[in-house]
Enzyme design. Structure first.
Site: not given
Ligand code: FAD
Length: 686
Positions: A369, A372, A409, A450, A468, A491
């Site tokens: 992640e 990502w 949109w 997420n 969006w 997004w």
């Molecule tokens: C529409 C949308 C908007 C989002 N906006 C943000 C945002 O503004 N800031 C943000 O940090 N994340 C964003 N995310 C990604 C992700 O949803 C969050 O990082 C995650 O839910 C945060 O919870 P966690 O730290 O417990 O994640 P965990 O599941 O524990 O993941 C560990 C770390 O991996 C990274 N990560 C995980 N999934 C993603 C992903 N899809 N994209 C990028 N990094 C990821 C994050 O840094 C996260 O803290 C977004 C996802 C979507 C679908």
């Protein structure tokens, strides 16, 4: 004795560990500190930037004008499209806590933090001039490199101003897990698909080891500057209490609470106490800002070997209730309270300790992640302003494909119109529990899982066909962990205009709810009215009677008075002239209602689909057709069924008219079907 001062400008790097600038400024100087002259003092500086955070709550503050990157008093820290606060209450509180925690930590290693409001382009030159006026010298201005358009503009302006002052400026890269120089390719050659990127960078030595936090820093350089446009010193206003966290918070929150966004005061009033503490009993993100708390969380997540939350991350990460199902590191990463390299190091150590060094342990999936996150960071770097444009980076990647899609949109014209679909989405009033529960959670806590983010983004862009960027701005305002690359990149990805654009990336929120919240516990937590609904029906309460839509509508009226009808149904009423919408919305409503199914007049394929996404040109054709009349055979719609998930009920009804999918037929490839959507009168239905 003349002091030679190094100014450390801090932005989204509010920590001591793995901080290249603090590492170089530690005492004694490390061997790689190649200063022109020995640095005697350090001046760590933080500026509440008027363009990102609303600072008008501070008495007598004069905002920066054009020369210093601002727009004077006409500037409010609001988003471009919707005009809502860029940094909402949750993130403002979190950053404030983080800034004050950093000050405490700096004090514990012999330094301090000078705090300002305004713009860095106003504050930093004032400090340079003041230091020189007192007969001291400035070694240089050091800061962390940011790569997004606005931040890059700040850097460029600062460079120009400091060049005129003949003051060196140096930037350090510290946001990503993988340093850009270690990628193995230039950022301009970043692969367009995540998996290709991951395969190219993954490996045992992909990230550099984190730098240790300094035990001692060079002494703090006390410098006082006069307030002027864009320069408002908080540290110098002890008499007004502006050196205290609580007072600063009060001033920062003042404008946000006085002008709440979109009527969210209603949702927030339930969780704000009189002292403006936020208290949400079931919050999945009950954390305060600051490196201290972030390190505690890191320790918690990776402690306990096989029974640590980190070890089971892969199995739990898609849940939605509780603090430990995912790391909750995102906010710490966004504001630089945790270094991604420290997290990666701990994750790797966990897998080694639990005998899972074969890429199967929880640590590996956390690293996955983080990749990502890195990917979106480098996407933001490569594509610059395209991260924020409606056509997305697809316009850059493949202009032909982007223009052939011709998305239509929809946009919001008034944020005060409570019937506007976007307003209903953002105020948790769509009537679809999986969507509304997630939006309540976001507004009340500043966090959404997420799984939730994927669903609400898909619903807004695919089910409602909404712009969006409205959704991205809304997230920007409310998320504690808002990060430009991760937010706008994700997004775009969901909207189908980003990397790897696919129009089929659409979720069925009802199926998703049943898959990830089988008992409806999550939706009932955030929408308490659903506690009274049988678990089986919590994700589609309108079917509670089990007798189909008509009865459930009655039932809905009596038992769920405060739960709105699904927005898709309302829209179906209003959009009768657009058969496409009828069709889409009917499918959404009825695909969960098994009792609504009846036979087709054509031979049904073995596994009829429910998840249908339109082939773009059919969408355009459908719009041009005149509305079907009762008894009409139907409008043919070509659909792609690559995402089939369950059986499609064939007859759908609503109160005034009945719409039915009269027939469908698969082509030889079994990928494309011809669908006939027709209307009949209510009498004809039975
Ligand atoms: C529409 C949308 C908007 C989002 N906006 C943000 C945002 O503004 N800031 C943000 O940090 N994340 C964003 N995310 C990604 C992700 O949803 C969050 O990082 C995650 O839910 C945060 O919870 P966690 O730290 O417990 O994640 P965990 O599941 O524990 O993941 C560990 C770390 O991996 C990274 N990560 C995980 N999934 C993603 C992903 N899809 N994209 C990028 N990094 C990821 C994050 O840094 C996260 O803290 C977004 C996802 C979507 C679908």
């Amino acid at each position: 004795m003349t002091r030679n001062i190094l100014i450390a400008l801090l932005r989204n790097d509010l920590r001591l560990h793995d901080h290249p600038i603090f590492h170089l400024c530690s005492e004694p100087s490390p061997s790689n500190a190649s200063f022109k002259q020995p640095v005697t003092h350090v001046l760590p500086v933080y500026v509440w930037d008027q363009r990102h955070v609303e600072v008008s709550g501070f008495a007598n503050l004069e905002k920066a004008g054009k020369r210093s990157g601002g727009k004077g008093s006409s500037q409010f820290a609001k988003t471009r499209e919707l005009g809502i606060w860029r940094t909402g209450v949750h993130r403002t509180k979190f950053i404030n806590e983080s800034v004050f925690d950093l000050r405490d930590r700096l004090r514990s290693v012999g330094s301090d933090l000078a705090m300002f409001a305004g713009t860095p382009e106003s504050v930093v030159p004032s400090l340079v001039n003041e230091i020189r006026d007192k007969g001291d010298t400035v070694e240089a201005v050091y800061l962390g490199r940011e790569i997004n358009t606005e931040e890059v503009n700040v850097q460029k302006r600062l460079e120009r101003i400091l060049q005129d002052l003949q003051c060196p400026i140096k930037m350090f890269e510290g946001k990503s897990l993988i340093h850009s120089r270690d990628l193995g390719f230039p950022v301009s050659k970043l692969p367009d698909v995540f998996t290709h990127f991951r395969k190219q960078v993954e490996g045992d030595d992909m990230f550099r080891p984190p730098l240790p936090a300094p035990e001692k820093l060079k002494p703090f350089a006390q410098v006082s500057v006069q307030d002027s446009a864009g320069v408002y010193s908080l540290s110098d206003k002890k008499d007004q209490g502006l050196d205290k966290k609580e007072t600063v918070e009060k001033h920062l929150l003042k404008p946000l609470l006085e002008e709440p966004v979109l009527g969210h005061d209603e949702l927030l009033s339930k969780v704000f106490s009189s002292t403006s503490e936020i208290d949400v009993p079931h919050s999945a993100f009950p954390y305060r800002g600051g490196e201290t708390e972030a390190l505690r969380r890191l320790d918690h997540y990776f402690s306990g070997g096989k029974s640590s939350p980190g070890a089971s991350y892969k199995e739990t990460r898609n849940q939605m209730l509780g603090a430990d199902y995912s790391t909750k590191f995102a906010a710490a990463l966004a504001h630089g309270l945790l270094s991604p390299r420290l997290i990666a190091q701990k994750a790797t150590q966990l897998d080694a300790a639990t005998g899972n060094s074969n890429n199967k342990g929880g640590g590996y999936w956390i690293l996955f992640e983080l990749l990502w996150r890195d990917y979106f960071y480098f996407v933001g770097w490569k594509f610059g302003s395209h991260l924020f444009t409606l056509g997305g980076i697809e316009e850059e990647l493949s202009p032909k494909s982007a223009s052939s899609k011709a998305y239509e949109w929809k946009s919001t014209s008034s944020l005060t119109d409570r019937k506007d679909p976007f307003v209903r989405w953002s105020t948790a009033k769509t009537g679809v529990p999986m969507i509304d529960a997630n939006m309540v959670e976001l507004v009340q806590t500043g966090f959404m899982s997420n799984r939730g983010r994927q669903n609400v983004a898909s619903f807004l862009t695919k089910d409602l066909g909404w712009n969006w960027r409205h959704g991205a701005e809304f997230f920007e305002s409310w998320l504690v962990d808002y990060d430009p690359n991760s937010n706008w990149g994700n997004w775009q990805y969901v909207a189908g205009v980003g990397n790897d654009p696919r129009s089929s990336r659409q979720f069925n929120p009802i199926k998703q709810g049943k898959d990830y919240d089988a008992q409806g516990e999550y939706v009932a937590t955030w929408l308490p009215v659903l506690r009274d609904v049988d678990e089986k029906y919590r994700h589609h309460p309108w079917t509670t009677s089990g007798a189909g839509w008509e009865h459930s509508a009655e039932n809905h009226k009596t038992t769920l008075q405060h739960h709105p009808f699904p927005i898709v149904r309302d829209r179906a009423y209003r959009l009768q002239r657009h058969p496409l919408h009828w069709w889409k919305e009917s499918v959404l409503l009825y695909r969960t209602s098994a009792s609504a199914a009846s036979s087709s007049n054509n031979a049904a394929p073995a596994e009829p689909p429910t998840r249908c996404s339109l082939i773009p040109h059919a969408r355009a054709n459908a719009h041009r057709r005149s509305p079907p009349t009762p008894g009409h055979r139907g409008v043919p719609l070509r659909t792609s069924f690559s995402n089939c998930q369950a059986v499609l009920p064939l007859n759908c009804s609503n109160r005034k008219r009945f719409v039915h999918i009269s027939s469908y037929r698969f082509t030889a490839t079994k990928q494309v079907a011809q669908l006939y959507v027709g209307y009949s009168t209510p009498d004809a239905h039975h």
